[in-house]
Design a protein around this motif. Structure first.
Motif, short mmCIF file in Angstrom:
data_model
loop_
_atom_site.label_atom_id
_atom_site.label_comp_id
_atom_site.label_asym_id
_atom_site.label_seq_id
_atom_site.Cartn_x
_atom_site.Cartn_y
_atom_site.Cartn_z
N GLN A 1 8.51 3.14 4.27
CA GLN A 1 9.45 4.11 3.73
C GLN A 1 8.65 5.34 3.32
O GLN A 1 7.53 5.20 2.81
CB GLN A 1 10.20 3.53 2.54
CG GLN A 1 11.05 2.34 2.94
CD GLN A 1 11.64 1.62 1.76
OE1 GLN A 1 10.92 1.27 0.83
NE2 GLN A 1 12.94 1.39 1.80
N GLY A 2 9.22 6.50 3.52
CA GLY A 2 8.47 7.68 3.13
C GLY A 2 9.18 8.97 3.41
O GLY A 2 10.36 9.00 3.77
N GLN A 3 8.39 10.02 3.26
CA GLN A 3 8.91 11.36 3.50
C GLN A 3 7.77 12.26 3.93
O GLN A 3 6.61 12.00 3.63
CB GLN A 3 9.60 11.91 2.27
CG GLN A 3 8.69 12.02 1.06
CD GLN A 3 9.47 12.45 -0.17
OE1 GLN A 3 10.68 12.40 -0.20
NE2 GLN A 3 8.76 12.88 -1.18
N ALA B 1 0.82 -1.21 0.00
CA ALA B 1 0.00 0.00 0.00
C ALA B 1 0.86 1.26 0.00
O ALA B 1 2.01 1.26 0.44
CB ALA B 1 -0.91 0.00 1.22
N GLN B 2 0.25 2.32 -0.51
CA GLN B 2 0.87 3.64 -0.51
C GLN B 2 -0.15 4.64 0.00
O GLN B 2 -1.33 4.55 -0.33
CB GLN B 2 1.31 4.04 -1.91
CG GLN B 2 2.39 3.16 -2.48
CD GLN B 2 2.75 3.56 -3.89
OE1 GLN B 2 1.90 4.04 -4.64
NE2 GLN B 2 4.00 3.38 -4.25
N ILE B 3 0.34 5.59 0.78
CA ILE B 3 -0.52 6.65 1.30
C ILE B 3 0.11 7.99 0.96
O ILE B 3 1.29 8.19 1.20
CB ILE B 3 -0.70 6.52 2.83
CG1 ILE B 3 -1.43 5.23 3.18
CG2 ILE B 3 -1.44 7.74 3.39
CD1 ILE B 3 -1.52 4.95 4.67
N SER B 4 -0.69 8.86 0.40
CA SER B 4 -0.27 10.22 0.13
C SER B 4 -1.33 11.12 0.75
O SER B 4 -2.50 11.03 0.40
CB SER B 4 -0.18 10.46 -1.38
OG SER B 4 0.18 11.79 -1.63
N ALA B 5 -0.91 11.97 1.68
CA ALA B 5 -1.88 12.79 2.40
C ALA B 5 -1.24 14.10 2.84
O ALA B 5 -0.02 14.22 2.91
CB ALA B 5 -2.42 12.03 3.60
N GLN C 1 3.04 17.62 3.75
CA GLN C 1 2.73 16.61 2.75
C GLN C 1 3.45 15.31 3.15
O GLN C 1 4.66 15.31 3.35
CB GLN C 1 3.19 17.06 1.36
CG GLN C 1 2.86 16.09 0.25
CD GLN C 1 1.36 15.88 0.08
OE1 GLN C 1 0.58 16.80 0.17
NE2 GLN C 1 0.97 14.63 -0.17
N VAL C 2 2.69 14.23 3.28
CA VAL C 2 3.23 12.94 3.73
C VAL C 2 3.05 11.90 2.63
O VAL C 2 1.96 11.76 2.08
CB VAL C 2 2.52 12.47 5.03
CG1 VAL C 2 3.06 11.13 5.47
CG2 VAL C 2 2.67 13.51 6.12
N GLU C 3 4.13 11.19 2.34
CA GLU C 3 4.11 10.08 1.37
C GLU C 3 4.65 8.85 2.10
O GLU C 3 5.76 8.88 2.63
CB GLU C 3 5.03 10.38 0.18
CG GLU C 3 4.76 11.68 -0.54
CD GLU C 3 3.55 11.63 -1.43
OE1 GLU C 3 3.19 10.53 -1.89
OE2 GLU C 3 2.96 12.70 -1.65
N LEU C 4 3.87 7.78 2.14
CA LEU C 4 4.28 6.55 2.81
C LEU C 4 4.14 5.37 1.86
O LEU C 4 3.11 5.22 1.19
CB LEU C 4 3.43 6.29 4.05
CG LEU C 4 3.47 7.35 5.16
CD1 LEU C 4 2.43 7.03 6.22
CD2 LEU C 4 4.85 7.41 5.77
N ASP C 5 5.18 4.53 1.80
CA ASP C 5 5.15 3.30 1.01
C ASP C 5 5.38 2.13 1.95
O ASP C 5 6.36 2.10 2.70
CB ASP C 5 6.26 3.30 -0.05
CG ASP C 5 6.03 4.34 -1.12
OD1 ASP C 5 4.87 4.50 -1.55
OD2 ASP C 5 7.01 4.99 -1.54
N PHE C 6 4.48 1.17 1.91
CA PHE C 6 4.57 -0.04 2.73
C PHE C 6 5.01 -1.18 1.81
O PHE C 6 4.46 -1.34 0.72
CB PHE C 6 3.22 -0.37 3.36
CG PHE C 6 2.74 0.70 4.31
CD1 PHE C 6 2.95 0.59 5.67
CD2 PHE C 6 2.07 1.82 3.84
CE1 PHE C 6 2.52 1.57 6.54
CE2 PHE C 6 1.63 2.81 4.70
CZ PHE C 6 1.86 2.69 6.06
N SER C 7 6.00 -1.95 2.25
CA SER C 7 6.49 -3.04 1.41
C SER C 7 7.18 -4.10 2.26
O SER C 7 7.29 -3.96 3.48
CB SER C 7 7.48 -2.49 0.37
OG SER C 7 8.59 -1.90 1.02
#
Length: 173
Positions: free
Chosen positions: A62-64, A20-24, A46-52
């Protein structure tokens, strides 16, 4: 990819399994400890999250998180706009012992229950990335005589260890 408000709680293991990826966008006011370091609470991050899952079967987040916030200038005590940017590479661990087994290039996140609150996680990463002291590039402050004084951001100070360099030269002769 999920756009919209950031979920309050998630199951990071399931999110990693799904990739999953979350951008919020998150209001700074939702992060009280981070707000304590700022001049105001009007900013948005601004939050970007990558689940893997990596090749070692370690579940990852992982994200920023990036944005513009106002801090107090430590010279003139007026607000100064600062760019914050937190990049994180987190390994999910079920216990403190499992966290010790993670490779060093992952920061551990201990998730003993099934759910993880995302906003406190992002808040911690932002707190770690924010500068300790904020300053304007060219800060003009008032002297005790009422005249503006410009404070340079970098001052040339003599090196206190230059005496040691001279002593070392004297010993080699």
């Amino acid at each position: 990819m999920s756009n919209g408000p950031i979920p309050k709680k998630i199951d990071p293991r399931k999110m990693a399994e799904r990739g999953a990826q979350i951008s919020a966008e998150v209001a700074v006011s939702a992060m009280p400890e981070f707000c304590d370091m700022l001049a105001d609470q009007d900013a948005r991050i601004q939050v970007e999250l990558d689940f893997s899952i990596d090749e070692q079967r370690i579940r990852l987040i992982q994200g920023q998180a990036t944005g513009q916030v106002n801090m107090i200038c430590q010279r003139c005590l007026e607000p100064v706009e600062i760019t914050v940017a937190a990049t994180f590479n987190l390994g999910i661990a079920a216990s403190e012992e499992a966290a010790k087994q993670l490779p060093r290039y992952y920061d551990p996140v201990i998730v003993e229950a099934e759910e993880l609150e995302l906003i406190p996680l992002v808040q911690e990463e932002l707190i770690l990335s924010i500068p300790h002291d904020a300053y304007h590039e060219d800060c003009s402050i008032q002297t005790s005589f009422g005249e503006p004084e410009t404070v340079a951001t970098e001052s040339k100070k003599p090196n206190p260890f230059s005496v040691l360099a001279n002593l070392k030269k004297a010993d080699t002769k």
